[in-house]
Design a protein around this motif. Structure first.
Motif, PDB file in Angstrom:
ATOM      1  N   LYS A   1     -12.775   1.223 -16.063  1.00 26.74           N
ATOM      2  CA  LYS A   1     -12.426   2.008 -17.247  1.00 26.74           C
ATOM      3  C   LYS A   1     -13.210   1.607 -18.481  1.00 26.74           C
ATOM      4  CE  LYS A   1      -8.285   3.564 -19.759  1.00 26.74           C
ATOM      5  NZ  LYS A   1      -6.810   3.407 -19.854  1.00 26.74           N
ATOM      6  N   TYR A   2     -13.505   0.314 -18.639  1.00 24.83           N
ATOM      7  CA  TYR A   2     -14.114  -0.165 -19.873  1.00 24.83           C
ATOM      8  C   TYR A   2     -15.555  -0.653 -19.696  1.00 24.83           C
ATOM      9  CZ  TYR A   2      -9.256  -0.112 -21.428  1.00 24.83           C
ATOM     10  OH  TYR A   2      -7.965   0.276 -21.728  1.00 24.83           O
ATOM     11  N   LEU A   3     -15.851  -1.356 -18.607  1.00 23.74           N
ATOM     12  CA  LEU A   3     -17.191  -1.919 -18.448  1.00 23.74           C
ATOM     13  C   LEU A   3     -18.168  -0.959 -17.792  1.00 23.74           C
ATOM     14  CD1 LEU A   3     -16.399  -5.612 -17.443  1.00 23.74           C
ATOM     15  CD2 LEU A   3     -16.623  -4.590 -19.706  1.00 23.74           C
ATOM     16  N   LEU A   4     -17.678  -0.064 -16.925  1.00 22.96           N
ATOM     17  CA  LEU A   4     -18.524   0.931 -16.247  1.00 22.96           C
ATOM     18  C   LEU A   4     -19.673   0.264 -15.499  1.00 22.96           C
ATOM     19  CD1 LEU A   4     -18.731   3.606 -19.091  1.00 22.96           C
ATOM     20  CD2 LEU A   4     -17.105   3.490 -17.217  1.00 22.96           C
ATOM     21  N   ILE A   5     -19.335  -0.674 -14.637  1.00 28.38           N
ATOM     22  CA  ILE A   5     -20.342  -1.401 -13.864  1.00 28.38           C
ATOM     23  C   ILE A   5     -20.142  -1.113 -12.389  1.00 28.38           C
ATOM     24  CG2 ILE A   5     -20.605  -3.242 -15.569  1.00 28.38           C
ATOM     25  CD1 ILE A   5     -18.698  -4.936 -13.949  1.00 28.38           C
ATOM     26  N   ASP A   6     -21.172  -1.407 -11.616  1.00 26.41           N
ATOM     27  CA  ASP A   6     -21.108  -1.187 -10.178  1.00 26.41           C
ATOM     28  C   ASP A   6     -20.500  -2.413  -9.513  1.00 26.41           C
ATOM     29  OD1 ASP A   6     -23.099  -2.967 -10.583  1.00 26.41           O
ATOM     30  OD2 ASP A   6     -24.727  -1.742  -9.781  1.00 26.41           O
ATOM     31  N   SER A   7     -20.562  -2.422  -8.193  1.00 24.20           N
ATOM     32  CA  SER A   7     -19.933  -3.495  -7.410  1.00 24.20           C
ATOM     33  C   SER A   7     -20.863  -4.668  -7.152  1.00 24.20           C
ATOM     34  CB  SER A   7     -19.449  -2.935  -6.065  1.00 24.20           C
ATOM     35  OG  SER A   7     -20.536  -2.378  -5.340  1.00 24.20           O
ATOM     36  N   ARG A   8     -21.969  -4.764  -7.861  1.00 20.56           N
ATOM     37  CA  ARG A   8     -22.878  -5.883  -7.655  1.00 20.56           C
ATOM     38  C   ARG A   8     -22.255  -7.169  -8.178  1.00 20.56           C
ATOM     39  NH1 ARG A   8     -28.583  -4.770  -9.995  1.00 20.56           N
ATOM     40  NH2 ARG A   8     -27.234  -4.352 -11.801  1.00 20.56           N
ATOM     41  N   PRO A   9     -22.394  -8.287  -7.451  1.00 17.28           N
ATOM     42  CA  PRO A   9     -21.789  -9.548  -7.914  1.00 17.28           C
ATOM     43  C   PRO A   9     -22.402 -10.001  -9.228  1.00 17.28           C
ATOM     44  CG  PRO A   9     -22.356  -9.686  -5.584  1.00 17.28           C
ATOM     45  CD  PRO A   9     -22.995  -8.439  -6.094  1.00 17.28           C
ATOM     46  N   ARG A  10     -21.558 -10.427 -10.135  1.00 17.27           N
ATOM     47  CA  ARG A  10     -21.988 -10.944 -11.434  1.00 17.27           C
ATOM     48  C   ARG A  10     -21.246 -12.232 -11.730  1.00 17.27           C
ATOM     49  NH1 ARG A  10     -22.337  -5.455 -11.887  1.00 17.27           N
ATOM     50  NH2 ARG A  10     -24.068  -4.588 -13.105  1.00 17.27           N
ATOM     51  N   ARG A  11     -21.921 -13.085 -12.468  1.00 13.64           N
ATOM     52  CA  ARG A  11     -21.287 -14.336 -12.858  1.00 13.64           C
ATOM     53  C   ARG A  11     -20.161 -14.066 -13.844  1.00 13.64           C
ATOM     54  NH1 ARG A  11     -26.484 -17.735 -14.575  1.00 13.64           N
ATOM     55  NH2 ARG A  11     -26.913 -15.747 -15.587  1.00 13.64           N
ATOM     56  N   MET A  12     -19.123 -14.864 -13.773  1.00 13.26           N
ATOM     57  CA  MET A  12     -17.935 -14.653 -14.588  1.00 13.26           C
ATOM     58  C   MET A  12     -17.547 -15.945 -15.295  1.00 13.26           C
ATOM     59  SD  MET A  12     -15.637 -12.306 -11.975  1.00 13.26           S
ATOM     60  CE  MET A  12     -14.351 -12.114 -13.195  1.00 13.26           C
ATOM     61  N   VAL A  13     -16.972 -15.781 -16.470  1.00  8.19           N
ATOM     62  CA  VAL A  13     -16.402 -16.885 -17.248  1.00  8.19           C
ATOM     63  C   VAL A  13     -14.949 -16.544 -17.508  1.00  8.19           C
ATOM     64  CG1 VAL A  13     -16.489 -18.166 -19.412  1.00  8.19           C
ATOM     65  CG2 VAL A  13     -18.611 -17.465 -18.314  1.00  8.19           C
ATOM     66  N   CYS A  14     -14.053 -17.390 -17.052  1.00  7.58           N
ATOM     67  CA  CYS A  14     -12.611 -17.148 -17.161  1.00  7.58           C
ATOM     68  C   CYS A  14     -12.038 -18.052 -18.251  1.00  7.58           C
ATOM     69  CB  CYS A  14     -11.897 -17.412 -15.835  1.00  7.58           C
ATOM     70  SG  CYS A  14     -12.385 -16.292 -14.500  1.00  7.58           S
ATOM     71  N   VAL A  15     -11.374 -17.442 -19.207  1.00  5.72           N
ATOM     72  CA  VAL A  15     -10.684 -18.177 -20.267  1.00  5.72           C
ATOM     73  C   VAL A  15      -9.247 -18.358 -19.819  1.00  5.72           C
ATOM     74  CG1 VAL A  15     -10.112 -18.231 -22.701  1.00  5.72           C
ATOM     75  CG2 VAL A  15     -12.204 -17.097 -21.954  1.00  5.72           C
ATOM     76  N   LEU A  16      -8.916 -19.581 -19.405  1.00  2.00           N
ATOM     77  CA  LEU A  16      -7.604 -19.897 -18.854  1.00  2.00           C
ATOM     78  C   LEU A  16      -7.017 -21.092 -19.580  1.00  2.00           C
ATOM     79  CD1 LEU A  16      -8.309 -19.520 -15.031  1.00  2.00           C
ATOM     80  CD2 LEU A  16      -6.734 -18.130 -16.348  1.00  2.00           C
ATOM     81  N   PRO A  17      -5.699 -21.137 -19.777  1.00  2.00           N
ATOM     82  CA  PRO A  17      -5.089 -22.319 -20.400  1.00  2.00           C
ATOM     83  C   PRO A  17      -5.319 -23.561 -19.547  1.00  2.00           C
ATOM     84  CG  PRO A  17      -3.555 -20.459 -20.395  1.00  2.00           C
ATOM     85  CD  PRO A  17      -4.710 -20.061 -19.534  1.00  2.00           C
TER      86      PRO A  17
END
Length: 583
Positions: free
Chosen positions: A148-164
């Motif tokens: 809905k917001y990023l409009l990206i395909d299913s290609r793997p991308r690196r992620m950064v998770c902001v977690l407590p």
């Protein structure tokens, strides 16, 4: 056919060979060519930083108890927010929500003490919690956000998770399992929200007051490291429950029912669970839009009482001011409640809408000694957190107080907490010992005189002369020119000569934890914990090592510093969860 050339010698085999015709001038005649596009130099693929934009995209995901925020690294704000609710748990083909006259049965979902549980991703109490359901909710929310917001395909991308950083390990394992198995990123980096808030505020040290959903957490950050944390059960959920109880007391049906139950239970304590007469969504909306916090009613300090009563200045009040005050106190708010059957319309004074916030965060009806350590009022929690810090850390953190969380949006709550903490500092100081005996000791003038007399009878120090005559020349110690040290001059060049604000209470603003994580990722600052997908799928959370067991040569220093974000992540078999592996 004579113009046809072999396929290996095609003149248009390379884009670089295509050249535009020479310009014929701006004022070319009818026979000349018109305006032409200027030639653009063709740069190599690996020489352009923007050509690999699709492969270098890093997705920043901030997980909260009730929402998920997503966006790309380098953006100033997140692209979208997905809130958890019953609509995310609908099955495929369930279109009852769009049918005319459909009313959801919130009483069925609220039965069994699960009032509002559908609007939460997780709960800190992991006993009896379905971790598979948590992973499915994470996947559903991320898929909706990406589509809905990023409009990206299913290609793997690196992620950064902001977690407590205090997230329980079972919940952390469920989130990472869902991310690695469903979206297959090559690496996932973990970032603390408190450190991200300090970075987004432009400071290295701060006191972060997180007025969250389940609890309020006060975290002290010093030089980008969390040094102390304290918590209380007073949060957004308690505010919503107090709002429900406040509204339920004014409904006519519930008033009669409460009177009947109180008449039956005279002489005994009632252990019956709370019956909810209003839906969670309606109570939460009223708490966000109408509930406010009244200002602090602080008495005079001890110094003001010792000097005497303040002088009262006589002045005439105009008729307009008196009318405005009466209007504010007598103002009525119309609230229509649709969840009970039939619908009820209430008229409540605006002043009474501050009662839920007063009970949820302060509970000033009771003294401080009547609270447990995990249910302290928010202002006492902040004061004790500052009191337990070392002196140098306290002087810096108290001047950089950051309020965050959903509870910080309540009108007047941040100013009330700040005023209460300031009053505690003025009256108590930084003495950890409190009580009636300490107050009597401070107010007793005889003990003060005795202490001053003992100090006066102490040893007398030797007085040193600032100047004197040596070798017939008068030397003044105050006006002696010191010799310049070249080493100290070089060290002073790299320091900031501006005055450092410390030792005074001050609140600052931050653009948010997501923006701070986006800034750190964009600047290639190394993350505290970076997890490789292959290593996680092989060993899981049990394969993590302690931060001290990781080879410092293979990994970057376990703090914020210069270097790549994902450097050394996939080349070594030793990895760590950092502070996330200690809970």
């Amino acid at each position: 056919m004579a113009g046809i050339q072999p396929s290996g010698m095609l003149p248009h085999r390379s884009v670089a060979n295509i050249k535009s015709p020479p310009p014929t001038g701006a004022g070319s005649g009818p026979g000349g060519s018109g305006p032409t596009t200027p030639t653009r130099p063709i740069i190599s693929t690996f020489a352009s930083p923007s050509s690999l934009r699709a492969e270098e995209d890093v997705i920043i995901v901030e997980f909260g108890t009730r929402k998920v925020q997503v966006g790309f690294a380098g953006d100033a704000a997140h692209r979208g927010t997905v809130w958890f609710g019953p609509e995310l748990q609908r099955r495929v083909g369930d279109f009852r929500e769009w049918q005319p006259g459909y009313v959801p049965d919130w009483r069925k979902s609220a039965s069994g003490g699960s009032w509002g549980a559908e609007y939460e991703l997780w709960c800190n109490e992991v006993r009896g919690q379905d971790m598979g359901l948590v992973g499915d909710r994470v996947e559903r929310a991320l898929r909706e956000a990406f589509t809905k917001y990023l409009l990206i395909d299913s290609r793997p991308r690196r992620m950064v998770c902001v977690l407590p950083s205090d997230l329980p390990i079972p919940l952390l394992s469920a989130v990472l399992d869902s991310v690695f198995t469903r979206f297959q990123p090559p690496t996932v980096s973990l970032v603390s929200p408190t450190v991200s808030l300090a970075v987004a505020a432009g400071v290295r040290s701060a006191l972060v007051v997180d007025l969250g959903w389940n609890e309020t957490v006060v975290t002290s950050v010093y030089e980008y490291r969390e040094v102390y944390r304290a918590r209380s059960i007073r949060g957004g959920r308690k505010l919503t429950e107090q709002t429900h109880d406040f509204l339920a007391r004014h409904i006519p049906q519930t008033e009669e029912k409460e009177k009947a139950e109180s008449a039956q239970s005279v002489g005994g304590e009632s252990v019956k669970p709370r019956d909810h007469v209003l839906s969670f969504e309606e109570c939460n909306g009223i708490a966000n839009r109408l509930v406010w916090c009244k200002p602090a009613s602080l008495g005079m300090s001890m110094a003001e009482l010792g000097e005497g009563l303040p002088t009262v200045q006589e002045h005439e009040e105009s008729d307009e001011e008196s009318e405005n005050t009466t209007r504010k106190t007598r103002a009525l708010v119309d609230i229509t409640l649709t969840s009970p059957q039939p619908a009820v319309s209430l008229q409540l004074p605006f002043k009474s809408l501050a009662e839920p916030c007063e009970t949820a965060f302060f509970d000033s009806r009771y003294s401080a000694c009547s609270f447990d350590d995990d249910e302290l009022p928010v202002h006492l929690l902040v004061y004790q957190s500052l009191l337990k810090l070392p002196l140098d850390v306290r002087s810096i953190c108290m001047s950089r107080i950051i309020f965050t969380g959903g509870g910080a949006n309540v009108l007047g709550l941040r100013q009330r907490i700040f005023d209460e903490v300031s009053h505690l500092v003025q009256t108590r100081g930084w003495d950890p010992v409190t009580g009636k005996g300490v107050d009597q000791l401070r107010a007793n003038p005889k003990l003060k005189k005795r202490g001053a007399r003992q100090a006066g009878n102490g040893p007398v120090g030797v007085q040193q002369q600032n100047g004197g005559e040596q070798d017939g020349v008068w030397h003044d110690a105050a006006n002696i020119t010191h010799e310049s040290d070249p080493i100290e001059e070089q060290l002073k060049k790299g320091t900031d000569k501006r005055r450092r604000v410390e030792g005074e209470l001050r609140a600052i603003e931050s653009v948010g934890a997501w923006s701070g994580a986006s800034l750190m990722t964009h600047l290639k600052i190394s993350a505290v914990a970076t997890i490789d997908r292959e290593l996680w799928l092989q060993h899981g959370v049990l394969g993590a090592c302690k931060p001290g067991d990781v080879d410092s040569k293979a990994h970057q220093r376990q703090s914020l510093g210069a270097g790549g974000l994902m450097r050394g992540a996939g080349g070594s078999s030793s990895w760590t969860l950092g502070v996330w592996g200690t809970t």
